[in-house]
Design an enzyme around this catalytic site. Sequence first.
Site, PDB file in Angstrom:
ATOM      1  CG  ASN A   1      -8.387  -2.040  -2.957  1.00  0.00           C
ATOM      2  OD1 ASN A   1      -7.370  -2.474  -2.397  1.00  0.00           O
ATOM      3  ND2 ASN A   1      -8.985  -0.927  -2.570  1.00  0.00           N
TER       4      ASN A   1
ATOM      5  CG  ASP B   1      -1.839  -1.267   1.196  1.00  0.00           C
ATOM      6  OD1 ASP B   1      -1.306  -2.369   1.434  1.00  0.00           O
ATOM      7  OD2 ASP B   1      -3.032  -1.138   0.937  1.00  0.00           O
TER       8      ASP B   1
ATOM      9  CG  HIS C   1      -4.348  -5.907  -1.671  1.00  0.00           C
ATOM     10  ND1 HIS C   1      -3.269  -5.148  -1.256  1.00  0.00           N
ATOM     11  CD2 HIS C   1      -5.420  -5.079  -1.597  1.00  0.00           C
ATOM     12  CE1 HIS C   1      -3.674  -3.933  -0.946  1.00  0.00           C
ATOM     13  NE2 HIS C   1      -4.962  -3.852  -1.140  1.00  0.00           N
TER      14      HIS C   1
ATOM     15  CG  HIS D   1      -7.137  -4.251   1.586  1.00  0.00           C
ATOM     16  ND1 HIS D   1      -7.332  -3.282   0.628  1.00  0.00           N
ATOM     17  CD2 HIS D   1      -8.374  -4.730   1.890  1.00  0.00           C
ATOM     18  CE1 HIS D   1      -8.624  -3.182   0.370  1.00  0.00           C
ATOM     19  NE2 HIS D   1      -9.279  -4.032   1.119  1.00  0.00           N
TER      20      HIS D   1
ATOM     21  CG  HIS E   1     -10.079  -2.767   4.096  1.00  0.00           C
ATOM     22  ND1 HIS E   1     -10.929  -2.272   3.145  1.00  0.00           N
ATOM     23  CD2 HIS E   1      -9.026  -1.906   4.153  1.00  0.00           C
ATOM     24  CE1 HIS E   1     -10.411  -1.161   2.632  1.00  0.00           C
ATOM     25  NE2 HIS E   1      -9.275  -0.914   3.229  1.00  0.00           N
TER      26      HIS E   1
ATOM     27  CG  ASP F   1      -4.150  -1.094  -2.605  1.00  0.00           C
ATOM     28  OD1 ASP F   1      -4.618  -1.620  -3.648  1.00  0.00           O
ATOM     29  OD2 ASP F   1      -4.831  -0.874  -1.596  1.00  0.00           O
TER      30      ASP F   1
HETATM   31 FE   FE2 Z   1      -6.187  -2.121  -0.727  1.00  0.00          FE
END
Ligand code: FE2
Length: 541
Positions: free
Chosen positions: A288, A205, A370, A407, A380, A232
Site C-alpha cells: 500500500n 515493509d 502484501h 503489511h 490490519h 512496502d
Molecule cells: Fe503495508
Amino acid sequence: MSFSDGSITTFLGLQLLLLFFCFLSPATFSDATIPSTLDGPFTPVTITLDTSLRGKAVDLPDTDPRVQRYVTGFQPEQISLALSSNYDSIWVSWITGEFQIGMNVTPLDPTSIASIVQFGTLGDSLIHTATGSSLVYNQLYPFEGLLNYTSGIIHHVRITGLQPSTVYYYRCGDPSHGMSKIHHFKTMPASSPTSYPSRIAIVGDTGLTYNTTATISHLVQNSPDLVLLVGDVSYANLYLTNGTSSDCYSCNFSNTPIHETYQPRWDYWGRFMENLTSTVPLMVVEGNHELELQAGNKTFEAYSSRFAFPYIESGSTSKFYYSFNAGGIHFVMLGAYIDFDRSGEQYEWLKRDLAKFNRSVTPWLVVTWHPPWYSTYTAHYKEAECMKVAMEELLYSYGTDIVFNGHVHAYERSNRVYNYQLDPCGPVHIVIGDGGNREKMAIEHTDEPGKCPDPLSTPDAALGGQFCPSNSTTTGAFCWDQQPPYSALRESSFGHGILEMKNATWALWTWHRNQDTNSQVGDQIYIVRQPDLCPPYNVTT
Ligand SMILES: [Fe+2]
C-alpha cells in the site's frame, strides 16, 4: 572392460546411489532439535514482547553517506537485478542523471542516454552486449506550495542466453557517458526437483530506518542467492513534498488536497540497497505504501518505473502480478491493490499460470502478496478478507506450499490452514512485515481484551473498501478470545527470513531476529510437502 569390473562399478554406483538417497531422505532432515510441519499442528505460542527491541524508528537522514549520490553526470547508480521467468535471463536496472524537485521541473530526455549492459563469464572479458529501454517518471502535485519531482533516467535491460548456476560479470551504462564498475551475479539453477537456490531471503515493509539497516545488514550476512521483498518499500509517502517527514500516514495531510510524498526517499532507498541489489536479484511485490496517488489519479508510478518485473515473460499483462521459477520453485507474486475478483484479469491469469506450471519440474509452489490473510495482530486485521474470499480456494486447489506476506510489522507463522480451519493440505502462511520501517512494530493481538477491531472498520479503501463477512472463529465472533489454533507462533520483533529448499518435499524456514547473532534463530521449522496426501483438484468457478 571385463564383466567383473563392470559389476564392481555397478556395485559402487549403487552404494553411492543409496548414500545419495539416504542424504535426501526425510529422516536426514528430521533433526530432533528442529520441528517439522509433520509434527504439527502446534499449540499456539506468543513470545512476550521485549519493549527494548522496538528500536529506533527513525529514518536515515539525507545527510547519511549511504543515501547520497556518489556518481556524477550520467554515470549509473542504484543498480539492481531482477530475475526473469527462468534462469536463462535476468533484468539489470539502474538510474542515470539527477532527479529534480521544485515548483517547475523539466524531465530529462530518456532517449539521450543509452541502456547498455556488457557481460560475460570472465571479469576481464565482457564479450556480450545487451540493450534495453529507459524512461523517466514524474510525481506531480499541481497545487499551491507543493513541489513536483521528476526522476533521473531509469534504465531496464534484459539479458538473455544465460547458463544456469553460473557466475556472470557485468557493467552497465552508456559508454559515451560512463559505465558502472564491474559487478557480478549468479544465475538460478535450472528448474528440476533436485536443483534449488541455496538461500532465499524474505523481507517486508523495509522503509529506511536504523532498524532497516540492521535488518539488511543481517540479511546480507546470511548470503542469500535471491531476495523477495513482500511490499512496502521506501515509505516515501510518509513525507511532505518539501522533505518534511510526517509520522501520520492516516492524517492525509488535511491542509493539502492530495496525499504528498517525497520521492527522493526512493533514490535514498535505491542507493542504500545497491550493494545488495547489484549482486543478488530482488523480486518485489507491491504494498500500500507504493500506491502514491498523485494528480490525474495516477498511482504506483515510482514502483512501476523503478523496478523490472518478468510480467510479460510470465504471460501477465500487469506489473502487479507475475510469476517466475528459481530452480525447483515456482513463485507467484500477486497484486492485492488491483482487481483480484474471480471475474477479473488477475484471477484469469492466476488460473492460467497455475494450470501450466509443471509440478514435476518445479515441485514447490510459493505465493506472495502484501496484506496477510492469516494474521492475528490488531493492525490490519482481516483487511484483505475479500481477496481471501476470491482467491484462497484456487491457491489451495493447486497445493500452494507456503505463503509470504508483509503489511503487519511483526512476525507470525501459521499452522497449515485453509478457510480458517487446520488442514494438512493448506499452506503455511508466514507474515514477515518486520523489516523495520518507521511505523514501528505491531504489538497488539485481536484476542487480547479490548483489542478486537470493529468489523466495519476493517475494510481498506485501497483493497476495494468492501466488507466480506466470514466466520473465522468457533463462536461466530469477529475475533478469538485466545490465540487461534491456526496461529502457530507470533512475536513482535524486527528481522528477516531465510528459506532453504532441501529437496522436492523438505524446506527449512528460519526467522532471524535483528537482535540475534547468525547462529541464533527466532523461529525454525522444516516445511514438508505431502503431495500424495494433497493432490490438486479443479476449481469450477
Ligand atoms: Fe503495508
